[in-house]
Design a protein around this motif. Structure first.
Motif, PDB file in Angstrom:
ATOM      1  N   SER A  27       0.848  -1.185   0.000  1.00 12.06           N
ATOM      2  CA  SER A  27       0.000   0.000   0.000  1.00 12.06           C
ATOM      3  C   SER A  27       0.883   1.234   0.000  1.00 12.06           C
ATOM      4  O   SER A  27       1.843   1.321   0.761  1.00 12.06           O
ATOM      5  N   LEU A  28       0.566   2.143  -0.891  1.00 13.05           N
ATOM      6  CA  LEU A  28       1.276   3.405  -0.967  1.00 13.05           C
ATOM      7  C   LEU A  28       0.420   4.479  -0.330  1.00 13.05           C
ATOM      8  O   LEU A  28      -0.802   4.380  -0.348  1.00 13.05           O
ATOM      9  N   PRO A  29       1.025   5.510   0.185  1.00  9.00           N
ATOM     10  CA  PRO A  29       0.225   6.615   0.702  1.00  9.00           C
ATOM     11  C   PRO A  29      -0.673   7.156  -0.398  1.00  9.00           C
ATOM     12  O   PRO A  29      -0.299   7.166  -1.571  1.00  9.00           O
ATOM     13  N   SER A  30      -1.870   7.614  -0.041  1.00 10.42           N
ATOM     14  CA  SER A  30      -2.837   8.057  -1.040  1.00 10.42           C
ATOM     15  C   SER A  30      -2.359   9.266  -1.824  1.00 10.42           C
ATOM     16  O   SER A  30      -2.835   9.519  -2.915  1.00 10.42           O
ATOM     17  N   ASP A  31      -1.407  10.025  -1.309  1.00 14.53           N
ATOM     18  CA  ASP A  31      -0.930  11.208  -2.005  1.00 14.53           C
ATOM     19  C   ASP A  31       0.293  10.924  -2.876  1.00 14.53           C
ATOM     20  O   ASP A  31       0.881  11.837  -3.442  1.00 14.53           O
ATOM     21  N   SER A  32       0.689   9.679  -3.017  1.00 11.59           N
ATOM     22  CA  SER A  32       1.882   9.353  -3.797  1.00 11.59           C
ATOM     23  C   SER A  32       1.580   9.406  -5.294  1.00 11.59           C
ATOM     24  O   SER A  32       0.460   9.184  -5.720  1.00 11.59           O
ATOM     25  N   ARG A  33       2.619   9.684  -6.079  1.00 10.13           N
ATOM     26  CA  ARG A  33       2.489   9.693  -7.530  1.00 10.13           C
ATOM     27  C   ARG A  33       2.969   8.357  -8.083  1.00 10.13           C
ATOM     28  O   ARG A  33       3.572   7.568  -7.380  1.00 10.13           O
ATOM     29  N   LYS A  34       2.709   8.153  -9.375  1.00  5.72           N
ATOM     30  CA  LYS A  34       3.170   6.916  -9.995  1.00  5.72           C
ATOM     31  C   LYS A  34       4.692   6.905 -10.104  1.00  5.72           C
ATOM     32  O   LYS A  34       5.332   7.939 -10.272  1.00  5.72           O
ATOM     33  N   VAL A  35       5.246   5.723 -10.034  1.00  4.26           N
ATOM     34  CA  VAL A  35       6.676   5.517 -10.184  1.00  4.26           C
ATOM     35  C   VAL A  35       6.979   5.382 -11.672  1.00  4.26           C
ATOM     36  O   VAL A  35       6.301   4.652 -12.379  1.00  4.26           O
ATOM     37  N   SER A  36       7.977   6.097 -12.130  1.00  2.00           N
ATOM     38  CA  SER A  36       8.400   6.014 -13.528  1.00  2.00           C
ATOM     39  C   SER A  36       9.335   4.819 -13.686  1.00  2.00           C
ATOM     40  O   SER A  36      10.345   4.715 -12.982  1.00  2.00           O
ATOM     41  N   LEU A  37       9.002   3.899 -14.590  1.00  2.00           N
ATOM     42  CA  LEU A  37       9.848   2.746 -14.889  1.00  2.00           C
ATOM     43  C   LEU A  37      10.034   2.717 -16.401  1.00  2.00           C
ATOM     44  O   LEU A  37       9.053   2.570 -17.135  1.00  2.00           O
ATOM     45  N   THR A  38      11.264   2.903 -16.863  1.00  2.00           N
ATOM     46  CA  THR A  38      11.561   2.884 -18.293  1.00  2.00           C
ATOM     47  C   THR A  38      12.460   1.689 -18.579  1.00  2.00           C
ATOM     48  O   THR A  38      13.464   1.491 -17.907  1.00  2.00           O
ATOM     49  N   LEU A  39      12.065   0.921 -19.587  1.00  2.00           N
ATOM     50  CA  LEU A  39      12.839  -0.240 -20.005  1.00  2.00           C
ATOM     51  C   LEU A  39      13.496   0.060 -21.345  1.00  2.00           C
ATOM     52  O   LEU A  39      12.815   0.293 -22.340  1.00  2.00           O
ATOM     53  N   TYR A  40      14.825   0.073 -21.357  1.00  6.36           N
ATOM     54  CA  TYR A  40      15.611   0.221 -22.581  1.00  6.36           C
ATOM     55  C   TYR A  40      15.994  -1.183 -23.011  1.00  6.36           C
ATOM     56  O   TYR A  40      16.614  -1.927 -22.240  1.00  6.36           O
ATOM     57  N   TYR A  41      15.636  -1.543 -24.228  1.00 12.86           N
ATOM     58  CA  TYR A  41      15.816  -2.932 -24.666  1.00 12.86           C
ATOM     59  C   TYR A  41      16.023  -2.984 -26.174  1.00 12.86           C
ATOM     60  O   TYR A  41      15.909  -1.969 -26.867  1.00 12.86           O
ATOM     61  N   GLU A  42      16.314  -4.174 -26.676  1.00  9.94           N
ATOM     62  CA  GLU A  42      16.373  -4.404 -28.117  1.00  9.94           C
ATOM     63  C   GLU A  42      15.592  -5.666 -28.432  1.00  9.94           C
ATOM     64  O   GLU A  42      15.566  -6.616 -27.645  1.00  9.94           O
ATOM     65  N   SER A  43      14.940  -5.658 -29.589  1.00 15.05           N
ATOM     66  CA  SER A  43      13.912  -6.664 -29.871  1.00 15.05           C
ATOM     67  C   SER A  43      14.420  -8.098 -29.986  1.00 15.05           C
ATOM     68  O   SER A  43      13.680  -9.018 -29.655  1.00 15.05           O
ATOM     69  N   LEU A  44      15.618  -8.329 -30.457  1.00 14.67           N
ATOM     70  CA  LEU A  44      16.091  -9.706 -30.614  1.00 14.67           C
ATOM     71  C   LEU A  44      17.081 -10.145 -29.544  1.00 14.67           C
ATOM     72  O   LEU A  44      17.663 -11.223 -29.643  1.00 14.67           O
ATOM     73  N   CYS A  45      17.247  -9.352 -28.526  1.00 14.12           N
ATOM     74  CA  CYS A  45      18.088  -9.761 -27.412  1.00 14.12           C
ATOM     75  C   CYS A  45      17.299 -10.780 -26.584  1.00 14.12           C
ATOM     76  O   CYS A  45      16.199 -10.468 -26.101  1.00 14.12           O
ATOM     77  N   PRO A  46      17.808 -11.975 -26.393  1.00 13.15           N
ATOM     78  CA  PRO A  46      17.049 -12.967 -25.632  1.00 13.15           C
ATOM     79  C   PRO A  46      16.801 -12.548 -24.182  1.00 13.15           C
ATOM     80  O   PRO A  46      15.784 -12.912 -23.594  1.00 13.15           O
ATOM     81  N   TYR A  47      17.709 -11.749 -23.617  1.00 11.33           N
ATOM     82  CA  TYR A  47      17.522 -11.307 -22.234  1.00 11.33           C
ATOM     83  C   TYR A  47      16.436 -10.238 -22.147  1.00 11.33           C
ATOM     84  O   TYR A  47      15.655 -10.221 -21.200  1.00 11.33           O
ATOM     85  N   SER A  48      16.391  -9.362 -23.144  1.00 13.32           N
ATOM     86  CA  SER A  48      15.309  -8.379 -23.201  1.00 13.32           C
ATOM     87  C   SER A  48      13.973  -9.082 -23.391  1.00 13.32           C
ATOM     88  O   SER A  48      12.984  -8.771 -22.714  1.00 13.32           O
ATOM     89  N   ALA A  49      13.932 -10.031 -24.323  1.00 16.81           N
ATOM     90  CA  ALA A  49      12.686 -10.772 -24.569  1.00 16.81           C
ATOM     91  C   ALA A  49      12.243 -11.508 -23.313  1.00 16.81           C
ATOM     92  O   ALA A  49      11.057 -11.492 -22.949  1.00 16.81           O
ATOM     93  N   ASN A  50      13.174 -12.130 -22.628  1.00 14.78           N
ATOM     94  CA  ASN A  50      12.859 -12.836 -21.382  1.00 14.78           C
ATOM     95  C   ASN A  50      12.269 -11.874 -20.356  1.00 14.78           C
ATOM     96  O   ASN A  50      11.289 -12.198 -19.677  1.00 14.78           O
ATOM     97  N   PHE A  51      12.859 -10.705 -20.240  1.00 18.69           N
ATOM     98  CA  PHE A  51      12.382  -9.728 -19.266  1.00 18.69           C
ATOM     99  C   PHE A  51      10.966  -9.266 -19.613  1.00 18.69           C
ATOM    100  O   PHE A  51      10.097  -9.194 -18.748  1.00 18.69           O
ATOM    101  N   ILE A  52      10.730  -8.979 -20.890  1.00 22.43           N
ATOM    102  CA  ILE A  52       9.407  -8.509 -21.323  1.00 22.43           C
ATOM    103  C   ILE A  52       8.357  -9.595 -21.157  1.00 22.43           C
ATOM    104  O   ILE A  52       7.244  -9.331 -20.697  1.00 22.43           O
ATOM    105  N   VAL A  53       8.684 -10.814 -21.502  1.00 18.09           N
ATOM    106  CA  VAL A  53       7.702 -11.908 -21.481  1.00 18.09           C
ATOM    107  C   VAL A  53       7.502 -12.495 -20.090  1.00 18.09           C
ATOM    108  O   VAL A  53       6.379 -12.828 -19.707  1.00 18.09           O
TER     109      VAL A  53
END
Length: 198
Positions: A27-53
């Motif tokens: 539970s987050l405090p009601s006044d909290s904002r969303k957390v920014s999560l950015t994923l930098y990846y490449e489409s044919l990297c098996p580790y990126s694909a694993n992370f996304i899937v």
């Protein structure tokens, strides 16, 4: 704020790795904002694909997406050449799919609209069938025209160059993919203990 950011980083790592059973205990405090999560990846990297899937769906399945603003940046370790073209680490098919995924993000800006398509394409990479990416349109009941128009019009290349500039501007610079940034801070390999990174 620094303590909050560390708490969020730990929360994201735990949720992405499935280290806890249910998001209902969070539970987050009601006044909290969303957390920014950015994923930098490449489409044919098996580790990126694993992370996304295998990891990103936990944000949806455990309803953590309600507190996370997830952005996907399909560029990874591609390298710009002097003439505005680029080479991708895993070859020309990866360049094509990075652009296709950039076009999907542009065509369907809402995460709930483009993530299933990207998930489908990345799942095909894990199945070693990335050239079947167009089947994702039919599987998901999506119209292919917006993505194809983006790709064929040159807009896709402009999007690639924007993602290249964003990735190049990372501080500190990314050293592998997938590269996860939470509220502007990289998580490094602490969240990737169960698989080797590319």
């Amino acid at each position: 704020m620094a303590a909050y950011r560390r708490w969020v980083s730990v929360l994201c790592c735990l949720s992405l790795l499935g280290s806890f059973a249910s998001a209902s205990t969070i539970s987050l405090p009601s006044d909290s904002r969303k957390v920014s999560l950015t994923l930098y990846y490449e489409s044919l990297c098996p580790y990126s694909a694993n992370f996304i899937v295998n990891y990103l769906p936990k944000l949806f399945n455990e309803d953590l997406i309600s507190i996370v603003d997830l952005r996907l940046v399909p560029w990874g370790n591609a390298k710009l050449k002097g003439n505005g073209t680029f080479d991708c680490q895993h070859g020309p098919t990866e360049c094509l799919l990075n652009t296709v995924e950039a076009c999907a993000i542009d065509a369907w800006p809402k995460l709930n609209d483009h993530f299933p398509f990207i998930y489908c394409v990345e799942n095909l990479e894990l199945e070693r069938k990335p050239l079947e990416w167009e089947s994702c349109f039919k599987k998901l009941g999506l119209e292919s025209k917006p993505v194809n128009d983006c790709y064929n019009s040159g807009l896709g290349q402009k999007l690639d160059l924007q993602y290249a500039a964003e990735t190049s501007a990372l501080e500190p610079p990314h050293t592998y993919v997938p590269w996860v940034v939470v509220d502007g801070q990289p998580l490094y390999e602490v969240c990737f203990l169960d698989y080797q990174i590319d």
